[in-house]
Motif scaffolding. Structure first.
Motif, short mmCIF file in Angstrom:
data_model
loop_
_atom_site.label_atom_id
_atom_site.label_comp_id
_atom_site.label_asym_id
_atom_site.label_seq_id
_atom_site.Cartn_x
_atom_site.Cartn_y
_atom_site.Cartn_z
N SER A 85 9.09 4.88 -8.66
CA SER A 85 9.45 5.86 -7.64
C SER A 85 8.39 6.95 -7.50
O SER A 85 8.18 7.50 -6.41
N SER A 86 7.70 7.25 -8.59
CA SER A 86 6.66 8.27 -8.56
C SER A 86 5.46 7.87 -7.68
O SER A 86 4.66 8.71 -7.29
N LYS A 90 2.97 7.71 -2.29
CA LYS A 90 1.53 7.46 -2.23
C LYS A 90 1.23 6.10 -1.61
O LYS A 90 0.37 5.97 -0.73
N VAL A 91 1.93 5.05 -2.06
CA VAL A 91 1.72 3.71 -1.52
C VAL A 91 2.06 3.67 -0.04
O VAL A 91 1.35 3.06 0.77
N SER A 92 3.15 4.33 0.34
CA SER A 92 3.55 4.38 1.74
C SER A 92 2.47 5.02 2.61
O SER A 92 2.19 4.57 3.73
N SER A 93 1.82 6.07 2.08
CA SER A 93 0.75 6.73 2.85
C SER A 93 -0.45 5.81 3.01
O SER A 93 -1.10 5.81 4.06
#
Length: 410
Positions: A85-86, A90-93
């Motif tokens: 979840s952390s 970031k991955v989505s961006s």
């Protein structure tokens, strides 16, 4: 009673003729489909990840399915991973919030291709192009500044005074001149073809044609001095990111008694294939890739995005001669790299048709992109140097761009 039988027979004959006619129409359409190398309707594959469905069905391939298995081993592997979840935001961006791409990251497919005759191993995973630090920025300002700064101390802008020459002199054409490589990287002869235009960005079609004309005259001159030298080879790196030591437009050329390196690998593969299967290797490569939707014919030459590519967006040009069709296709491909993909750092390798020889062997030119010219991150690692070729782009995308540019059918 006889009339009833006659009518029945006539009816049956009529039905048989209709069925036969429909079958022939379908067969004709299929034949047209198989012959047509310029439409991506043959295998109906839109992206490299979909090739697994095609391998299961063999749709529209005919004997080319046999060719596929003769030349290539293809393996599709996949596995799930868990993103903590952390890292989610970031991955989505990185993926611009694209939910489909996020799903793909969680369950990735890697397409592993091995050429049985060259033993080249190429792995495709286009989602790797979404990694941080590999995406392309606007490079034009960076390149224009680089080109401007390089003008001050450019030896190639005055080649007669600042480059070596062969003991017999130089080849001169309208806009190009030959030089001898002062620091030979291959023997016995290693030349340079220098354009009179400093910037690659200023080259027009005629400039491309003139450089290759100058190269051909250099090959012919060397071969006339030593008839055993029949195998010409050519390299072109555009900008330092791609390996060029000089910004000024130039080609590296060399000639030997045999092809060397990867050029020899391809040549020996074609010979071994003919001995093993009594078939023409390059003809089968062309037919197979055209049926897959990875190839097209332009005039007398072919453009192929190979299943065993070495670099992102790589295209192979195959032609019996280095003629106007060949050079025009190369020029078009480079224009697409620059204008459609925003990629200017390119590497190219070519084996020339055999010189002063009765043996026929096609001209083969491979060109691929080298990433963002302004990036501090390298596009080649221990993977490519010591293991396999890692491709981060979809070969179906670049061939569609080329097809659309030439034929306008997408």
């Amino acid at each position: 009673m006889n009339k009833i039988i006659q009518k029945t027979i006539i009816g049956l004959i009529f039905i048989i003729l209709i069925v036969f006619g429909v079958t022939q129409i379908r067969r004709h359409k299929n034949d047209e489909k198989y012959r047509n190398c310029n439409k991506n309707e043959v295998a109906r594959i839109k992206k490299i990840e979909d090739i697994s469905q095609f391998l299961d069905s063999g749709d529209c391939m005919g004997e080319n399915m046999e060719i596929l298995h003769l030349i290539y081993d293809i393996k599709i592997t996949s596995s799930y991973l868990r993103i903590p979840s952390s890292m989610t935001e970031k991955v989505s961006s990185w993926l611009n919030g694209n939910s489909n791409l996020i799903k793909e990251v969680n369950h990735q497919k890697v397409i592993e291709v091995r050429n049985k005759f060259t033993n080249e191993a190429t792995n495709f995973n286009p989602i790797r192009a979404k990694r941080p630090n590999v995406q392309v920025s606007d490079q034009k300002p960076f390149l224009e500044s680089l080109i401007e700064k390089s003008l001050d101390n450019c030896d190639f802008c005055s080649p007669e005074n600042n480059t070596a020459e062969e003991i017999w002199g130089r080849i001169r054409t309208s806009t190009s001149i030959s030089a001898a490589n002062l620091f030979r990287m291959v023997g016995p002869y290693n030349g340079i073809i220098i354009s009179n235009k400093h910037s690659i960005l200023d080259l027009g079609l005629e400039d491309y044609w003139d450089m290759f004309r100058c190269a051909n005259l250099w090959f012919q001159k060397i071969s006339s001095e030593n008839r055993t030298l029949t195998h010409g080879m050519l390299l072109w790196d555009m900008f330092p990111r791609a390996g060029a030591s000089q910004i000024h437009t130039h080609l590296q050329i060399f000639i030997d008694e045999n092809f060397i390196g990867q050029h020899l690998t391809n040549y020996l593969a074609s010979q071994t294939y003919r001995e093993a299967h009594d078939r023409d290797y390059w003809k089968d490569i062309i037919d197979l890739h055209c049926k897959l939707g990875l190839g097209l014919k332009v005039g007398s030459v072919y453009a192929i995005t190979l299943l065993n590519s070495h670099k992102d967006n790589e295209i192979l040009i195959i032609g019996d001669q280095v003629n106007e069709d060949f050079i025009h296709l190369l020029f078009t491909i480079i224009q697409i790299y620059q204008r459609n993909l925003g990629l200017y750092c390119l590497s190219m390798g070519m084996s020339w048709p055999l010189i002063n020889s009765t043996t026929k062997y096609s001209a083969l030119l491979r060109i691929g992109t080298r990433g963002d010219c302004s990036s501090q991150f390298n596009d080649i690692s221990s993977v490519e140097l010591y293991s396999f070729y890692n491709i981060n782009t979809d070969p179906f995308r670049v061939i569609r761009l080329l097809r659309n540019h030439i034929f306008g059918d997408f």
